[in-house]
Scaffold this motif. Structure first.
Motif, short mmCIF file in Angstrom:
data_model
loop_
_atom_site.label_atom_id
_atom_site.label_comp_id
_atom_site.label_asym_id
_atom_site.label_seq_id
_atom_site.Cartn_x
_atom_site.Cartn_y
_atom_site.Cartn_z
N LEU A 103 1.21 -1.48 -0.64
CA LEU A 103 -0.09 0.40 0.07
C LEU A 103 0.82 1.04 -0.47
N ALA A 104 0.62 2.10 -0.64
CA ALA A 104 1.61 3.32 -0.92
C ALA A 104 1.14 4.22 -0.68
N ASP A 105 1.72 5.50 -0.28
CA ASP A 105 1.46 6.87 -0.08
C ASP A 105 0.02 7.14 -0.73
N GLY A 106 -1.03 7.56 0.40
CA GLY A 106 -1.60 8.07 -0.70
C GLY A 106 -3.31 6.98 -1.23
N GLU A 107 -2.52 4.96 -0.68
CA GLU A 107 -3.45 4.88 -1.46
C GLU A 107 -4.19 4.23 0.07
N CYS A 108 -5.23 3.69 -0.92
CA CYS A 108 -6.96 3.07 0.27
C CYS A 108 -6.99 2.31 0.49
N GLY A 109 -6.21 0.82 0.97
CA GLY A 109 -6.75 -0.83 1.14
C GLY A 109 -7.47 -1.14 2.17
N ALA A 110 -8.50 -2.45 1.86
CA ALA A 110 -9.34 -2.66 2.75
C ALA A 110 -8.83 -3.88 3.38
N PHE A 111 -9.26 -3.89 4.53
CA PHE A 111 -9.87 -5.35 4.77
C PHE A 111 -11.71 -6.57 4.74
N LEU A 112 -11.97 -6.69 4.32
CA LEU A 112 -13.26 -7.50 3.98
C LEU A 112 -13.61 -8.28 4.90
N VAL A 113 -14.22 -8.09 6.01
CA VAL A 113 -14.82 -8.43 7.14
C VAL A 113 -15.42 -8.83 7.57
N TRP A 114 -16.09 -10.31 7.41
CA TRP A 114 -17.38 -11.15 7.97
C TRP A 114 -18.36 -10.18 9.07
N GLY A 115 -19.35 -10.48 9.14
CA GLY A 115 -20.31 -10.03 10.18
C GLY A 115 -19.39 -8.57 10.67
N ASP A 116 -20.13 -7.98 11.60
CA ASP A 116 -19.03 -6.81 11.86
C ASP A 116 -17.93 -7.14 12.60
#
Length: 268
Positions: A103-116
């Protein structure tokens, strides 16, 4: 500054995604997925399907996968906390490397989490641990999701609490130590060994669901003494067929018939 999104994606049904979750998915550059092995490959595929449906038409994105470390599930009760702490540390090592290298500076990364993400999930705690190390900096945001608890209650068309009464949420490990004191409505998660069976002779009602929201969904409801054997059989068959099982259930008893009830207490 890097940004991390922790997105709750529901209990398995792609329609569980909220509009906020869909918007967040559409804003991410990189999605991090921790693979739990071949037995749970369908969980990875569900994430891929969600991304294909909600991210592919918005902007280019990258999918970065890593193998989730194995947790020692044979540890004795006295060593349970240390086994979980070791697993979390190794998982944090992996997530730290992914964020730093992918993940470079200025980028947006995401973790997809089951449930809440707020309910029996380690992602938020792991991100806090990574930030405390000071090796990589990022901002993070949490998008709530539909939990297996709310999905299970909805499928059984029941509420979790009754008027003026609390609801207690716990794990199978804790339930195996005894029914929570002063509790009449108990939601149980992460029950690997069917802790409900020790209460089959008590006056309890159960709403049980496995793989809620998926094509493999199984639902059983009734007086525990009458349906416990059906749930055990369904659990065993599903575990043989899929190699794993994730179930959630509500145990409910009439507060007027609770053995330790204080006769001088009045309910709301």
């Amino acid at each position: 500054m890097r940004k991390i999104l922790v997105i709750g994606i529901g209990a398995g049904d792609p329609d569980h995604l909220t509009l906020q979750a869909v918007k967040a998915i559409g804003s991410a550059d990189v999605f991090f997925i921790l693979d739990k092995g071949q037995e749970k490959a369908d969980l990875v595929q569900l994430r891929r399907d969600i991304l294909q449906r909600h991210a592919g038409h918005h902007r280019p994105y990258r999918l970065v996968e890593a193998r989730d470390p194995e947790r020692d599930r044979t540890a004795a009760p006295a060593a349970y906390a240390s086994a979980v702490e070791d697993w979390r540390r190794r998982r944090a090592d992996i997530c730290e490397r992914l964020i730093r290298e992918e993940l470079a500076d200025g980028e947006c990364g995401a973790f997809l989490v089951w449930g809440d993400p707020a309910l029996y999930d380690s992602t938020l705690g792991i991100l806090e641990d990574i930030l405390a190390r000071g090796t990589v900096s990022f901002d993070h945001e949490v998008v709530p999701g539909i939990s297996s608890v709310s999905a299970m209650a909805a499928r059984h068309r029941t509420g979790l609490n009754r008027v003026g009464r609390p609801v207690h949420i716990t794990t199978g490990r804790r339930l195996s130590e005894g029914f929570p004191a002063d509790a009449d409505d108990v939601v149980v998660m992460l029950d690997a060994h069917g802790a409900f069976t020790r209460f089959r002779d008590e006056d309890l009602h159960i709403h049980w669901g496995a793989y809620v929201g998926t094509a493999d969904e199984i639902l059983v409801s009734g007086r525990l003494s009458e349906v416990a054997h059906r749930i055990e059989a369904a659990r065993d068959e599903a575990r043989r067929r899929k190699g794993w099982i994730m179930d959630t259930y509500l145990l409910r008893r009439d507060p007027d018939h609770r053995g330790d009830r204080d006769p001088g207490r009045t309910d709301d």
